[in-house]
Design a protein around this motif. Sequence first.
Motif, short mmCIF file in Angstrom:
data_model
loop_
_atom_site.label_atom_id
_atom_site.label_comp_id
_atom_site.label_asym_id
_atom_site.label_seq_id
_atom_site.Cartn_x
_atom_site.Cartn_y
_atom_site.Cartn_z
N SER A 71 1.56 6.22 -7.05
CA SER A 71 0.40 7.01 -7.42
C SER A 71 0.72 8.51 -7.37
O SER A 71 0.32 9.28 -8.25
CB SER A 71 -0.77 6.67 -6.49
OG SER A 71 -1.86 7.48 -6.79
N GLU B 196 0.85 -1.19 0.00
CA GLU B 196 0.00 0.00 0.00
C GLU B 196 0.89 1.24 0.00
O GLU B 196 0.64 2.20 -0.73
CB GLU B 196 -0.91 -0.02 1.23
CG GLU B 196 -2.03 0.96 1.13
CD GLU B 196 -3.21 0.56 2.03
OE1 GLU B 196 -2.97 0.34 3.24
OE2 GLU B 196 -4.34 0.47 1.54
N ARG B 197 1.94 1.19 0.79
CA ARG B 197 2.91 2.30 0.80
C ARG B 197 3.56 2.47 -0.57
O ARG B 197 3.69 3.59 -1.08
CB ARG B 197 3.98 2.02 1.87
CG ARG B 197 5.28 2.80 1.66
CD ARG B 197 5.95 3.12 2.94
NE ARG B 197 5.02 3.78 3.84
CZ ARG B 197 5.39 4.38 4.97
NH1 ARG B 197 6.66 4.40 5.33
NH2 ARG B 197 4.50 4.95 5.75
N PHE C 4 2.41 1.58 -3.50
CA PHE C 4 1.47 2.12 -4.49
C PHE C 4 1.15 3.59 -4.22
O PHE C 4 0.90 4.34 -5.16
CB PHE C 4 0.19 1.27 -4.55
CG PHE C 4 0.37 -0.06 -5.22
CD1 PHE C 4 0.88 -0.13 -6.52
CD2 PHE C 4 0.04 -1.24 -4.58
CE1 PHE C 4 1.06 -1.36 -7.16
CE2 PHE C 4 0.20 -2.48 -5.21
CZ PHE C 4 0.72 -2.54 -6.50
N LEU C 5 1.16 3.99 -2.96
CA LEU C 5 0.96 5.41 -2.67
C LEU C 5 2.06 6.23 -3.32
O LEU C 5 1.81 7.24 -3.97
CB LEU C 5 0.91 5.65 -1.15
CG LEU C 5 0.86 7.12 -0.71
CD1 LEU C 5 -0.36 7.85 -1.28
CD2 LEU C 5 0.85 7.24 0.83
N ARG C 6 3.32 5.76 -3.16
CA ARG C 6 4.45 6.50 -3.78
C ARG C 6 4.31 6.55 -5.29
O ARG C 6 4.56 7.55 -5.94
CB ARG C 6 5.79 5.86 -3.40
CG ARG C 6 6.11 5.93 -1.91
CD ARG C 6 6.26 7.35 -1.40
NE ARG C 6 5.78 7.45 -0.02
CZ ARG C 6 5.65 8.59 0.66
NH1 ARG C 6 5.97 9.75 0.10
NH2 ARG C 6 5.19 8.59 1.89
#
Lengths: 190, 190
Positions: free
Chosen positions: A132, A125-126, A128-130
């Motif tokens: 995104s 999740e971390r 993909f946040l970066r």
Amino acid sequence: MEDKYNLLKEHIGKVVTLTDEEFACVSACFIYKNYRKSDRIFKEGENVKYIYFVLSGLLKLYYTDENIKEHIVSFAMEDWWETDVSAFYTNANASFTLACLEDTELLCLSLENFDRLCNHLQKMERFFLRKSIAGHIGSQQRILSFLTSGAKERYEQLIARNPALVQRIPKLLLASYLGVSRETLSRLFS
Amino acid sequence: MEDKYNLLKEHIGKVVTLTDEEFACVSACFIYKNYRKSDRIFKEGENVKYIYFVLSGLLKLYYTDENIKEHIVSFAMEDWWETDVSAFYTNANASFTLACLEDTELLCLSLENFDRLCNHLQKMERFFLRKSIAGHIGSQQRILSFLTSGAKERYEQLIARNPALVQRIPKLLLASYLGVSRETLSRLFS
């Protein structure tokens, strides 16, 4: 094939550190596909099943206007992610077409598996946040390039951000991306 | 003041459920600021300290070209987030200016506090991933609007996505956003 997944592991490893077991879960969520130069991965109006991680090759994402003229939204090469984000995340039909400028190898992640990875592995999740945020930045910079009136400034912005990409893209497409004639581009290059 | 933070709590609650204690941590990371109509929050070339959550009012993010002409990148109203994402996340100077079209109240989150929230509350990392994807989608849709040649299509895209926004924005700015004359816009409206 294992080599292919090593590229993804290195790529993710720049943001978060996964154990071998964790990475096995991650890699199991991707499908490997290869395409030939000029293949279209999805077309405007179609369903967009995957977000794509580029292992090798070169992609163009483009919009076709009512006069059948292509307008390039973005390019993507090794180590980059690409898709029609609106269509992928919201299950809408594609506004853009994704096509191969070279023979291309991709790792494909479905939305179901994207959600699965986010739910099961906080580190992903971390990650993909970066990614995104990087995608959002790239799109806002592309908006800036549409608004920047000087061709020289647009060219310099692109060179500053993606020097490797500029070397790689056929000149005619680079001119199209920058919204200049081939002649203007030659002048900028020299 | 507590009321203000309730808006943020409801907004976050649409994505993840926070306990009161968790929300206390979140709200402590934001700074409240209010601005008057026409105030500029940051200008092109400046440092961008915050990402902004709009409590009330209306913002425009715009680029000023070499002829001092303004080009609108995006609008933001209540319940939306806005910033120059490249400048904010990479500590670069702003390419855009953010200004108030109405008296505006904001909750401001610094990059340091953004990272702190992501590190301490997994739920907030999830929340920001969803918001970041939404921001990326919005930017790719804005790119589409630049490429769509028909004014009617651009107008319909905007109406379909943001009906409330279209009602709210001064017509002259809406025409500028859509890249049409005021007269063309009146024709589209009728």
